[in-house]
Design a protein around this motif. Structure first.
Motif, short mmCIF file in Angstrom:
data_model
loop_
_atom_site.label_atom_id
_atom_site.label_comp_id
_atom_site.label_asym_id
_atom_site.label_seq_id
_atom_site.Cartn_x
_atom_site.Cartn_y
_atom_site.Cartn_z
N THR A 14 20.86 82.22 48.12
CA THR A 14 21.34 81.44 46.99
C THR A 14 22.45 80.52 47.48
OG1 THR A 14 20.89 83.29 45.52
CG2 THR A 14 22.32 81.57 44.67
N LEU A 15 22.33 79.24 47.19
CA LEU A 15 23.34 78.25 47.57
C LEU A 15 24.29 78.04 46.38
CD1 LEU A 15 21.01 75.75 49.44
CD2 LEU A 15 22.44 77.54 50.42
N PRO A 16 25.47 77.48 46.62
CA PRO A 16 26.42 77.28 45.51
C PRO A 16 25.81 76.45 44.37
CG PRO A 16 27.50 76.91 47.61
CD PRO A 16 26.03 77.05 47.90
N ALA A 17 26.07 76.89 43.16
CA ALA A 17 25.57 76.21 41.95
C ALA A 17 26.67 75.34 41.36
CB ALA A 17 25.11 77.24 40.93
N SER A 18 26.26 74.41 40.50
CA SER A 18 27.25 73.57 39.82
C SER A 18 26.86 73.41 38.35
CB SER A 18 27.37 72.20 40.49
OG SER A 18 26.13 71.53 40.47
N ARG B 156 26.09 71.86 34.74
CA ARG B 156 25.41 70.69 34.21
C ARG B 156 25.42 70.79 32.69
NH1 ARG B 156 26.04 69.12 38.63
NH2 ARG B 156 24.53 68.24 40.05
N GLY B 157 25.87 69.75 32.03
CA GLY B 157 25.86 69.68 30.58
C GLY B 157 26.95 70.51 29.93
N GLN B 158 27.48 69.97 28.83
CA GLN B 158 28.47 70.70 28.04
C GLN B 158 28.45 70.18 26.62
OE1 GLN B 158 32.67 69.45 28.92
NE2 GLN B 158 31.71 68.63 30.76
N ASP B 159 29.00 70.96 25.71
CA ASP B 159 29.06 70.52 24.32
C ASP B 159 30.21 69.53 24.14
OD1 ASP B 159 31.34 72.08 24.31
OD2 ASP B 159 30.49 73.67 23.08
N LEU B 160 30.36 68.98 22.96
CA LEU B 160 31.39 67.97 22.72
C LEU B 160 32.80 68.52 22.84
CD1 LEU B 160 29.74 65.94 19.82
CD2 LEU B 160 29.97 65.29 22.23
N GLU B 161 32.96 69.81 22.63
CA GLU B 161 34.28 70.41 22.76
C GLU B 161 34.59 70.76 24.22
OE1 GLU B 161 32.02 71.73 20.41
OE2 GLU B 161 32.88 70.43 18.89
N GLY B 162 33.59 70.74 25.09
CA GLY B 162 33.79 71.04 26.50
C GLY B 162 34.07 72.50 26.79
N GLN B 163 33.66 73.38 25.88
CA GLN B 163 33.97 74.80 26.04
C GLN B 163 32.75 75.64 26.43
OE1 GLN B 163 35.87 75.99 22.42
NE2 GLN B 163 37.60 74.63 22.73
N THR B 164 31.59 75.04 26.47
CA THR B 164 30.37 75.79 26.76
C THR B 164 29.64 75.16 27.93
OG1 THR B 164 30.14 76.33 24.42
CG2 THR B 164 28.20 76.61 25.78
N ILE B 165 29.17 75.99 28.83
CA ILE B 165 28.31 75.50 29.91
C ILE B 165 26.87 75.61 29.41
CG2 ILE B 165 27.49 75.92 32.25
CD1 ILE B 165 30.25 77.11 32.86
N ASN B 166 26.20 74.48 29.35
CA ASN B 166 24.84 74.46 28.82
C ASN B 166 23.77 74.59 29.89
OD1 ASN B 166 25.51 74.25 26.09
ND2 ASN B 166 25.90 72.07 26.31
N GLY B 167 24.14 74.48 31.14
CA GLY B 167 23.17 74.62 32.21
C GLY B 167 23.84 74.54 33.56
N GLY B 168 23.04 74.74 34.58
CA GLY B 168 23.56 74.68 35.94
C GLY B 168 22.51 74.16 36.89
N LEU B 169 22.96 73.57 37.97
CA LEU B 169 22.08 73.13 39.04
C LEU B 169 22.08 74.25 40.08
CD1 LEU B 169 20.30 70.99 40.41
CD2 LEU B 169 22.38 70.08 41.46
N PHE B 170 20.95 74.93 40.20
CA PHE B 170 20.82 76.08 41.10
C PHE B 170 19.97 75.70 42.30
CE2 PHE B 170 21.85 77.71 36.97
CZ PHE B 170 22.81 78.68 37.25
N ALA B 171 20.37 76.17 43.46
CA ALA B 171 19.66 75.83 44.69
C ALA B 171 19.45 77.07 45.55
CB ALA B 171 20.42 74.77 45.47
N PHE B 172 18.35 77.06 46.28
CA PHE B 172 18.00 78.16 47.17
C PHE B 172 17.54 77.61 48.51
CE2 PHE B 172 17.22 79.55 42.86
CZ PHE B 172 17.82 80.79 42.82
#
Length: 107
Positions: free
Chosen positions: A25-29, A31-47
């Motif tokens: 598993t490589l480091p993830a980052s 991706r995407g957030q709500d308007l309040e910036g308090q929720t992570i809606n997704g991530g870029l995952f790499a292998f």
């Protein structure tokens, strides 16, 4: 192939069974957030996936071909196409895959 042919551990004290598939598993980052910036809606995952065989280049290529097929069915992109390197007694294929996985996505 069985579970003995696969590992996510970088090192092991036990003998490996060929062909061997190592999944890192490589480091993830984020991706995407709500308007309040308090929720992570997704991530870029790499292998990074490495296939090693002790018999032939062709065996390693065939296993990597199946790995690529499986990753593509899960909608991963090939970030780095399989590269091949061989020595007299070890044949290795290495590829990298990535995908954005959103909140509540199912693989």
């Amino acid at each position: 192939m069985t579970d003995d042919n696969f590992s996510t551990a970088a090192r092991s004290n036990s003998d490996i069974k060929f062909p061997f598939v190592y999944i890192q598993t490589l480091p993830a980052s984020e991706r995407g957030q709500d308007l309040e910036g308090q929720t992570i809606n997704g991530g870029l995952f790499a292998f990074q996936i490495e296939v090693t065989d002790n018999k032939s280049d062709n065996n390693a290529r065939e296993v990597m071909k199946e790995v690529v097929r499986i990753m593509k069915t899960m909608r991963f992109q090939s970030n780095e196409m399989p590269s091949f390197e061989s020595t007299e007694d070890e044949h290795k294929c290495v590829a990298r895959f990535q995908r954005v996985i959103g909140y509540d996505d199912k693989l």
